[in-house]
Motif scaffolding. Structure first.
Motif, mmCIF file in Angstrom:
data_model
loop_
_atom_site.group_PDB
_atom_site.id
_atom_site.type_symbol
_atom_site.label_atom_id
_atom_site.label_comp_id
_atom_site.label_asym_id
_atom_site.label_seq_id
_atom_site.Cartn_x
_atom_site.Cartn_y
_atom_site.Cartn_z
ATOM 1 N N LEU A 29 46.008 47.743 48.572
ATOM 2 C CA LEU A 29 46.862 47.282 47.534
ATOM 3 C C LEU A 29 46.647 45.653 47.378
ATOM 4 O O LEU A 29 46.652 45.349 46.046
ATOM 5 C CB LEU A 29 48.434 47.402 48.088
ATOM 6 N N ALA A 30 46.266 44.951 48.229
ATOM 7 C CA ALA A 30 45.981 43.418 48.103
ATOM 8 C C ALA A 30 44.861 43.387 47.352
ATOM 9 O O ALA A 30 44.617 42.504 46.399
ATOM 10 C CB ALA A 30 45.682 42.927 49.609
ATOM 11 N N ARG A 31 43.650 44.081 47.632
ATOM 12 C CA ARG A 31 42.522 44.180 46.678
ATOM 13 C C ARG A 31 42.958 44.510 45.121
ATOM 14 O O ARG A 31 42.001 43.751 44.689
ATOM 15 C CB ARG A 31 41.298 44.834 47.680
ATOM 16 N N PHE A 32 43.394 45.510 45.210
ATOM 17 C CA PHE A 32 43.736 45.846 43.920
ATOM 18 C C PHE A 32 44.508 44.743 42.999
ATOM 19 O O PHE A 32 43.868 44.278 41.854
ATOM 20 C CB PHE A 32 44.651 47.116 43.757
ATOM 21 N N LEU A 33 45.293 44.153 43.613
ATOM 22 C CA LEU A 33 45.929 43.021 43.056
ATOM 23 C C LEU A 33 45.010 41.879 42.507
ATOM 24 O O LEU A 33 45.093 41.404 41.322
ATOM 25 C CB LEU A 33 47.315 42.386 43.798
ATOM 26 N N ILE A 34 44.202 41.489 43.480
ATOM 27 C CA ILE A 34 43.391 40.246 43.239
ATOM 28 C C ILE A 34 42.316 40.970 42.074
ATOM 29 O O ILE A 34 42.141 39.908 41.201
ATOM 30 C CB ILE A 34 42.546 40.178 44.593
ATOM 31 N N GLN A 84 55.220 36.503 39.051
ATOM 32 C CA GLN A 84 53.906 37.198 38.752
ATOM 33 C C GLN A 84 52.596 36.296 39.381
ATOM 34 O O GLN A 84 51.555 36.548 38.978
ATOM 35 C CB GLN A 84 53.819 37.241 37.178
ATOM 36 N N ASP A 85 52.869 35.231 40.077
ATOM 37 C CA ASP A 85 51.898 34.536 40.517
ATOM 38 C C ASP A 85 51.177 35.260 41.837
ATOM 39 O O ASP A 85 52.162 35.509 42.738
ATOM 40 C CB ASP A 85 52.356 33.265 40.913
ATOM 41 N N LYS A 108 47.598 35.451 37.919
ATOM 42 C CA LYS A 108 48.705 36.115 37.548
ATOM 43 C C LYS A 108 48.413 37.583 37.455
ATOM 44 O O LYS A 108 47.255 38.046 37.071
ATOM 45 C CB LYS A 108 49.391 35.370 36.306
ATOM 46 N N ILE A 109 49.597 38.450 37.781
ATOM 47 C CA ILE A 109 49.535 40.080 37.308
ATOM 48 C C ILE A 109 50.575 40.483 36.515
ATOM 49 O O ILE A 109 51.418 39.595 36.191
ATOM 50 C CB ILE A 109 49.483 40.624 38.866
ATOM 51 N N ALA A 110 50.208 41.384 35.910
ATOM 52 C CA ALA A 110 51.258 42.257 35.055
ATOM 53 C C ALA A 110 52.678 42.512 35.792
ATOM 54 O O ALA A 110 52.471 42.937 36.868
ATOM 55 C CB ALA A 110 50.620 43.117 34.143
#
Length: 222
Positions: A120-125, A173-174, A210-212
């Protein structure tokens, strides 16, 4: 020692209703080719070997904050923690159905490794457009508001806190990186699976992007 990795895995969007080993039941679920069955057997072999060599929960009453690095390297060699990372960023570009298969297999074999957390962490990055690092990355959600320019964060219930290289913290979102030397842990305990958990105060965190909203850890169920 663990057997050497022979090739990277393709996780399949199919699951037998009974258990993970049910993947071998021909005629159940979607039609599967012999090649598909070979891949499934290889997945089972990898996770089975890791489980048999000690990276398995044996005592839920006591936390072992270490992870088996040899087992983790075997996962890295097969790019398993990068299942949800895009192909352009060096990952599989897998689907959420594929991720469910991975989580199901890790649970079935009771692997005491932060596979799903790092996935999950790699996906977010990857969603920020930043370079996706290797190693154990543990995601967490900031539990307090922070003023503009304040690089400190507080998080609760960080799973596998001691294995983080680094910790990935979401505030709204950061996303921020927190290195181990900047993390002070308190209230160390275990979760129901026997994994180490702690609260943490982070003195310095580095903003990476940032992420959606729909990619938030809240929405991903982390």
């Amino acid at each position: 020692e663990f057997p050497p990795a022979e090739f990277s895995f393709v996780f399949l969007t199919w699951r037998h209703a009974r258990d993970f080993a049910g993947h071998h039941c021909k005629g159940a679920g979607s039609a599967m080719s012999e090649h598909n069955f070979l891949l499934i057997e290889t997945i089972e072999k990898l996770f089975g070997d890791i489980s048999a060599h000690g990276s398995k929960h044996t005592n839920q009453g006591a936390a072992d904050t270490r992870i088996n690095r040899e087992a983790w390297q075997l996962l890295e060699d097969n790019a398993i923690p990068s299942l949800l990372v895009s192909e352009a960023a060096g990952g599989f570009g897998g689907s959420w159905e594929d991720a469910y298969i991975l989580a199901d297999a890790a649970g079935y074999y009771a692997l005491a490794l932060p596979i799903v957390e790092t996935m999950l962490a790699r996906f977010l990055i990857d969603q920020t457009g930043s370079e996706v690092p290797t190693g154990v990355i543990i995601p967490a959600i900031a539990s307090t508001d922070r003023a503009a320019g304040d690089n400190s964060l507080q998080v609760r219930a960080v799973h596998w806190y001691s294995a983080a290289e680094p910790l990935l913290v979401q505030h709204q979102q950061d996303l921020f990186y927190a290195n181990p030397e900047d993390i002070k842990v308190t209230n160390i305990r275990t979760n129901i699976a026997g994994n180490p958990v702690a609260d943490a105060k982070i003195s310095q965190a580095r903003h990476i992007g940032k992420i959606a909203d729909h990619h938030s850890l809240f929405n991903l169920g982390a």
